[in-house]
Scaffold this motif. Structure first.
Motif, PDB file in Angstrom:
ATOM      1  N   ARG A  36      -5.422   2.337   8.468  1.00  0.00           N
ATOM      2  CA  ARG A  36      -5.564   2.192   9.926  1.00  0.00           C
ATOM      3  C   ARG A  36      -4.243   1.798  10.587  1.00  0.00           C
ATOM      4  O   ARG A  36      -3.867   2.339  11.608  1.00  0.00           O
ATOM      5  N   VAL A  37      -3.512   0.862  10.002  1.00  0.00           N
ATOM      6  CA  VAL A  37      -2.276   0.394  10.639  1.00  0.00           C
ATOM      7  C   VAL A  37      -1.064   1.249  10.275  1.00  0.00           C
ATOM      8  O   VAL A  37      -0.071   1.241  10.988  1.00  0.00           O
ATOM      9  N   LEU A  63     -12.192  -8.095   2.507  1.00  0.00           N
ATOM     10  CA  LEU A  63     -11.497  -7.147   3.363  1.00  0.00           C
ATOM     11  C   LEU A  63     -11.304  -5.837   2.618  1.00  0.00           C
ATOM     12  O   LEU A  63     -10.961  -5.838   1.442  1.00  0.00           O
ATOM     13  N   ASP A  64     -11.493  -4.739   3.302  1.00  0.00           N
ATOM     14  CA  ASP A  64     -11.205  -3.427   2.746  1.00  0.00           C
ATOM     15  C   ASP A  64      -9.734  -3.139   3.040  1.00  0.00           C
ATOM     16  O   ASP A  64      -9.385  -2.598   4.087  1.00  0.00           O
ATOM     17  N   ARG A  65      -8.862  -3.551   2.120  1.00  0.00           N
ATOM     18  CA  ARG A  65      -7.421  -3.429   2.349  1.00  0.00           C
ATOM     19  C   ARG A  65      -6.970  -1.980   2.422  1.00  0.00           C
ATOM     20  O   ARG A  65      -6.057  -1.662   3.179  1.00  0.00           O
ATOM     21  N   ASP A  66      -7.591  -1.082   1.657  1.00  0.00           N
ATOM     22  CA  ASP A  66      -7.217   0.328   1.743  1.00  0.00           C
ATOM     23  C   ASP A  66      -7.487   0.873   3.141  1.00  0.00           C
ATOM     24  O   ASP A  66      -6.647   1.540   3.736  1.00  0.00           O
ATOM     25  N   PHE A  98       0.856  -1.182   0.000  1.00  0.00           N
ATOM     26  CA  PHE A  98       0.000   0.000   0.000  1.00  0.00           C
ATOM     27  C   PHE A  98       0.890   1.229   0.000  1.00  0.00           C
ATOM     28  O   PHE A  98       1.635   1.454   0.956  1.00  0.00           O
ATOM     29  N   ASN A  99       0.874   1.988  -1.082  1.00  0.00           N
ATOM     30  CA  ASN A  99       1.697   3.207  -1.210  1.00  0.00           C
ATOM     31  C   ASN A  99       3.157   2.965  -0.857  1.00  0.00           C
ATOM     32  O   ASN A  99       3.791   3.777  -0.174  1.00  0.00           O
ATOM     33  N   VAL A 126       2.256  -4.433   4.246  1.00  0.00           N
ATOM     34  CA  VAL A 126       1.366  -4.730   5.373  1.00  0.00           C
ATOM     35  C   VAL A 126       1.165  -6.233   5.429  1.00  0.00           C
ATOM     36  O   VAL A 126       0.665  -6.836   4.482  1.00  0.00           O
ATOM     37  N   SER A 127       1.568  -6.859   6.517  1.00  0.00           N
ATOM     38  CA  SER A 127       1.346  -8.295   6.726  1.00  0.00           C
ATOM     39  C   SER A 127       0.086  -8.463   7.561  1.00  0.00           C
ATOM     40  O   SER A 127      -0.090  -7.778   8.570  1.00  0.00           O
TER      41      SER A 127
END
Length: 112
Positions: free
Chosen positions: A96-97, A88-91, A15-16, A20-21
């Motif tokens: 969030r994380v 899942l809304d991965r964006d 993501f950008n 992200v795991s």
């Protein structure tokens, strides 16, 4: 699962430019499950952030992971599709994380 059936690796995504795991832990706030989660994550490769999804409805904001990341209630980032599949809304999850890391990067970029 590796050794504990309550902790699962779900894979990772970009993501950008950040990795992200994602993981799933049943009842993550329960002491025995959280201990198993910590042990599991210590052996996992490092990522920019961890997203640990859980079906636990208790407050998980105080749970500290061995790598940067958050425990996120599954209900906040998932929904059932029209054909009955979990999506899942991965964006949303990545934002969030990665929130703090992205804020720091933006500050450094704008400031210098």
């Amino acid at each position: 699962p590796k050794t504990d059936p309550s902790v699962w690796s779900l894979g990772s995504f970009a993501f950008n430019g950040f990795q992200v795991s994602t993981y799933f832990a049943t009842d993550a706030a329960a002491p025995s499950i959280f201990h198993a989660l910590i042990q599991f994550l210590r052996d996992e490769p490092r990522a920019d952030r961890l997203a640990v999804l859980t079906n636990d409805t208790r407050d998980t904001t105080a749970l500290v992971l061995p790598q940067p990341g958050r425990v996120v209630p599954l209900i906040e980032c998932a929904e059932i599709s029209s054909v009955g599949l979990l999506q899942l809304d991965r964006d949303w999850l990545a934002r969030r994380v990665l929130l703090l890391r992205l804020a720091i990067a933006l500050t450094l970029w704008v400031g210098g």
